[in-house]
Structure formats: structure tokens, C-alpha cells
Design a protein around this motif. Structure first.
Motif, PDB file in Angstrom:
ATOM      1  N   GLN A  74      12.274   3.610  -0.451  1.00 56.15           N
ATOM      2  CA  GLN A  74      12.052   3.532   1.026  1.00 56.15           C
ATOM      3  C   GLN A  74      12.412   2.055   1.124  1.00 56.15           C
ATOM      4  O   GLN A  74      12.059   1.217   0.276  1.00 56.15           O
ATOM      5  CB  GLN A  74      10.810   3.764   1.521  1.00 56.15           C
TER       6      GLN A  74
ATOM      7  N   LYS B 126      17.215   3.259   1.741  1.00 53.22           N
ATOM      8  CA  LYS B 126      17.144   4.295   0.765  1.00 53.22           C
ATOM      9  C   LYS B 126      18.303   4.740   0.160  1.00 53.22           C
ATOM     10  O   LYS B 126      19.268   4.920   0.807  1.00 53.22           O
ATOM     11  CB  LYS B 126      16.377   5.441   1.651  1.00 53.22           C
TER      12      LYS B 126
ATOM     13  N   LEU C 145      10.289   0.103  -1.767  1.00 47.78           N
ATOM     14  CA  LEU C 145       9.722   1.075  -2.543  1.00 47.78           C
ATOM     15  C   LEU C 145      10.832   1.391  -3.285  1.00 47.78           C
ATOM     16  O   LEU C 145      11.564   2.080  -3.047  1.00 47.78           O
ATOM     17  CB  LEU C 145       8.824   1.822  -2.005  1.00 47.78           C
TER      18      LEU C 145
ATOM     19  N   ASP D  53       6.152  -1.592  -5.386  1.00 46.99           N
ATOM     20  CA  ASP D  53       5.965  -1.715  -3.958  1.00 46.99           C
ATOM     21  C   ASP D  53       5.728  -3.218  -3.774  1.00 46.99           C
ATOM     22  O   ASP D  53       4.698  -3.867  -4.095  1.00 46.99           O
ATOM     23  CB  ASP D  53       4.868  -0.751  -3.436  1.00 46.99           C
TER      24      ASP D  53
ATOM     25  N   ASN E   6       0.826  -1.253   0.145  1.00 47.85           N
ATOM     26  CA  ASN E   6       0.057  -0.076   0.092  1.00 47.85           C
ATOM     27  C   ASN E   6       0.811   1.205   0.078  1.00 47.85           C
ATOM     28  O   ASN E   6       0.217   2.515   0.314  1.00 47.85           O
ATOM     29  CB  ASN E   6      -0.980  -0.035   1.231  1.00 47.85           C
ATOM     30  N   LYS E   7       2.289   1.214  -0.072  1.00 45.33           N
ATOM     31  CA  LYS E   7       2.964   2.401  -0.093  1.00 45.33           C
ATOM     32  C   LYS E   7       2.822   3.251  -1.562  1.00 45.33           C
ATOM     33  O   LYS E   7       3.181   4.431  -1.231  1.00 45.33           O
ATOM     34  CB  LYS E   7       4.612   1.920   0.157  1.00 45.33           C
TER      35      LYS E   7
ATOM     36  N   ASP F 223      12.021  -1.052   4.398  1.00 43.57           N
ATOM     37  CA  ASP F 223      11.789  -1.378   5.831  1.00 43.57           C
ATOM     38  C   ASP F 223      13.076  -1.860   6.403  1.00 43.57           C
ATOM     39  O   ASP F 223      13.897  -2.361   5.488  1.00 43.57           O
ATOM     40  CB  ASP F 223      10.753  -2.492   5.779  1.00 43.57           C
TER      41      ASP F 223
ATOM     42  N   THR G 147       0.239   5.162   0.291  1.00 45.27           N
ATOM     43  CA  THR G 147       0.577   5.860   1.571  1.00 45.27           C
ATOM     44  C   THR G 147       1.549   6.893   1.589  1.00 45.27           C
ATOM     45  O   THR G 147       1.936   7.696   2.257  1.00 45.27           O
ATOM     46  CB  THR G 147       0.574   5.007   2.708  1.00 45.27           C
ATOM     47  N   VAL G 148       2.707   6.320   0.826  1.00 44.80           N
ATOM     48  CA  VAL G 148       3.874   6.983   0.822  1.00 44.80           C
ATOM     49  C   VAL G 148       3.924   7.910  -0.525  1.00 44.80           C
ATOM     50  O   VAL G 148       4.464   8.995  -0.511  1.00 44.80           O
ATOM     51  CB  VAL G 148       5.200   6.134   0.478  1.00 44.80           C
TER      52      VAL G 148
END
Length: 324
Positions: A126, A166, A185, A93, A20-21, A128, A24-25
Motif C-alpha cells: 500500500q 501497490k 507499507l 510501515d 500505524n498501518k 499513499d 490498521t491495515v
């Protein structure tokens, strides 16, 4: 009427591994779940983006090329590719790992798929804390040992897996085995091609189809590159502010990194190519021909080849600059 910097309506792709990035991102307007890819600039048949603003709104890339030819693409690019747009730009993503896969070169893809090959690169936007990617081999292998590892499902033991964060950049030339892990991402720049050879998919069943996804082991073994990169697979690059820093320059695309911290004037008189700007962080503004165009994180813009002089402005924006 004269050409201007072009934004396009993204095309969203369901993927069983999607997260869902993108919403959301990157603030994409998405109403479905498991959307793993946003195709930003595409001329793949059946997946052609449409212009989102200005008097060309609603026009597709092939229609623009037919109408503007060298003015859009550049003379050299038009002579080389004719009416075909040579690049595909995506955001990806991953909530779950992608399949272990690779892509064929131009000759093989032309023979079996009437397509370009698929050289590509990733810029990690990005990741995690525990996110990993697979790129290339970590242990010496050949066709026989590789086939055996697929049969006994030990293939991951042969591959180079590493943590990612990143700003990491990876070049994925044709034949190089790879997979994006969960929690990543990224922006992907690639040749215009949708040819992928999956070799291992963790025996997963796609809940949308109720079946396992097709594997392409025979063709993959034909084109796989078993060479191990002794210096590693991550690309090191400079990041001088308000400059175009070389990332990945290949015969298929040239990508540079611009850390924008103020104002930057760019002259593309000698480039003879369209330019694609991908905003991977912050907010920026592109000015030319008396007009300004905002470019936010997660947005992409195509500068026609006939526009040679622009100004980029941004306090803390990071831009990928792509030409052919």
C-alpha cells in the motif's frame, strides 16, 4: 510427530519513522506507537520468532533447525547454511522517510560484523498518493562527489526518487543506495542480516533517545555501487492467475507472485527448500497432510521442506512465494 506448516509470533520494532498501518491495515495487535517493522520470520540473534500454533508452539527457528535439520530447511539449504536460517521476512510501515542507506555484501559483512550481507527486495502492499521511494542513483557520481554531497547535504539531488504504488517491486542488491519514503507499507524479503549503513538521516533527533542516529559513511563508501540502471529500478513481472510468476530470483532467495483466484495445487518435490508464503492481499487457505491453515493479509507461513504437496485456495488473494 511430523512437521506441519508453521506460523510465528511477530516481533514488533520501534522505529522513529514508524506509523500505524501494521495495526490498521494488517490487523497486528500492537499497543505501542511508532512501530515501523513487524519481523515475521527471523533467526537474528536476540530476535528469534516463536511458533504460534501446534505442538511446536513456543519453539524458536534455531531450535527447530537443531531438531529437524534437512526436514525443515531442505538438504541443499542445510548443507549450505548449516544451523543458520538464511532469510528474514518483515513488514515495514513508514509514516516518515527512512534514512538514506545501503548494505554490505557477504564478504564485507563477514569481515566486519561476522554476519551475512544484506541483499533484499520490496513488494509494495500500500502507498499513499504522494508516496515515493529512493532507489539507486539518478546522476553520475563517484566517491569524491558523493562525499561532497553528504558534506553540503545535497545528496538527495544525486539519487533516483520515484512515485510508488501497490504492486511495485524493487530489488535492492548489496551496495545499492535506497530509502523508503513516508506513507509506504511493504513486505521485505532479505538475507538474515541486520547490518545497515546510514549515510544521511535529515539531521533528525530520535525523540526516544534524544540524539541523532549514528551514520556509517566510511564503510558505506567502501561498498557503495555507483552504477546507474539505465532501464530503471522497478521490476516488471507477469501476473498470470493461479501460477507462480517470477519476481526476483537471485542466489540468495527466489520470490514469485501468485494471484490466487480459485484453487492451485503445488508440487515442491524438486525444490529442496523450505517455502515461505506471505499473504499481501485477501484471504487464502493452505491444505496439506489432511489439515488446513488460513493465511490472511499480513500473515506469513513457513512450509517445511519435507512437505511436498499442498493446495492453495482463495477467491482474490495475492501471495508471495519464497524459497532459497
Amino acid at each position: 510427530m511430523k512437521l506441519y506448516p508453521l506460523k510465528f509470533e511477530p516481533i514488533f520494532k520501534y522505529r522513529m519513522w514508524g506509523g500505524n498501518k501494521l495495526e490498521t491495515v494488517l490487523n497486528k495487535s500492537i499497543s505501542e506507537s511508532n512501530i515501523g517493522e513487524s519481523w515475521e520470520i527471523s533467526a537474528v540473534s536476540g530476535d528469534e520468532n516463536k511458533v504460534s500454533q501446534g505442538f511446536l508452539k513456543g519453539k524458536t527457528l534455531p531450535e527447530l533447525i537443531e531438531g529437524y535439520k534437512e526436514a525443515l530447511l531442505g538438504e541443499t539449504v542445510y548443507k549450505r547454511f548449516g544451523g543458520e536460517f538464511p532469510l528474514l521476512i518483515k513488514f515495514i510501515d513508514t509514516a516518515k522517510p527512512l534514512s538514506v542507506q545501503l548494505h554490505p555484501n557477504d564478504d564485507y559483512a563477514k569481515k566486519y560484523h561476522d554476519s551475512f550481507g544484506k541483499n533484499e527486495m520490496w513488494y509494495i502492499m500500500q502507498a499513499d498518493d504522494d508516496a515515493e521511494i529512493i532507489v539507486g542513483f539518478d546522476k553520475k557520481s563517484d566517491k569524491e562527489s558523493f562525499a561532497a554531497s553528504l558534506k553540503d547535504k545535497s545528496i538527495i539531488e544525486l539519487l533516483n526518487s520515484e512515485k510508488t504504488k501497490k504492486g511495485d517491486v524493487f530489488h535492492i542488491p548489496t551496495g545499492r543506495i535506497h530509502a523508503i519514503g513516508a506513507g509506504v507499507l511493504l513486505a521485505e524479503i532479505q538475507q538474515t542480516s541486520d547490518v545497515t549503513y546510514r549515510v544521511y538521516d535529515y539531521d533528525r533527533v530520535d525523540t526516544q533517545t534524544g540524539t541523532k542516529r549514528e551514520l556509517h559513511i566510511d564503510k558505506a563508501i567502501d561498498v557503495i555501487d555507483f552504477q546507474i540502471e539505465e532501464n530503471g529500478y522497478k521490476t516488471a513481472y507477469p501476473s498470470h492467475e493461479n501460477e507462480s510468476n517470477e519476481l526476483i530470483h537471485t542466489p540468495y532467495f527466489k520470490t514469485s507472485f501468485i494471484p490466487l483466484r480459485g484453487s492451485l495445487n503445488k508440487d515442491y518435490s524438486n525444490t529442496d527448500s523450505f517455502v515461505i508464503f506471505i499473504c499481501v492481499e485477501g484471504t487464502s487457505e493452505l491444505s496439506c497432510q489432511g489439515d488446513s491453515f488460513q493465511l490472511n493479509k499480513g500473515e506469513t507461513l513457513l512450509l517445511p521442506a519435507c512437505i511436498n504437496h499442498i493446495t492453495l485456495k482463495g477467491d482474490s488473494a495475492d501471495i508471495l512465494e519464497v524459497t532459497v
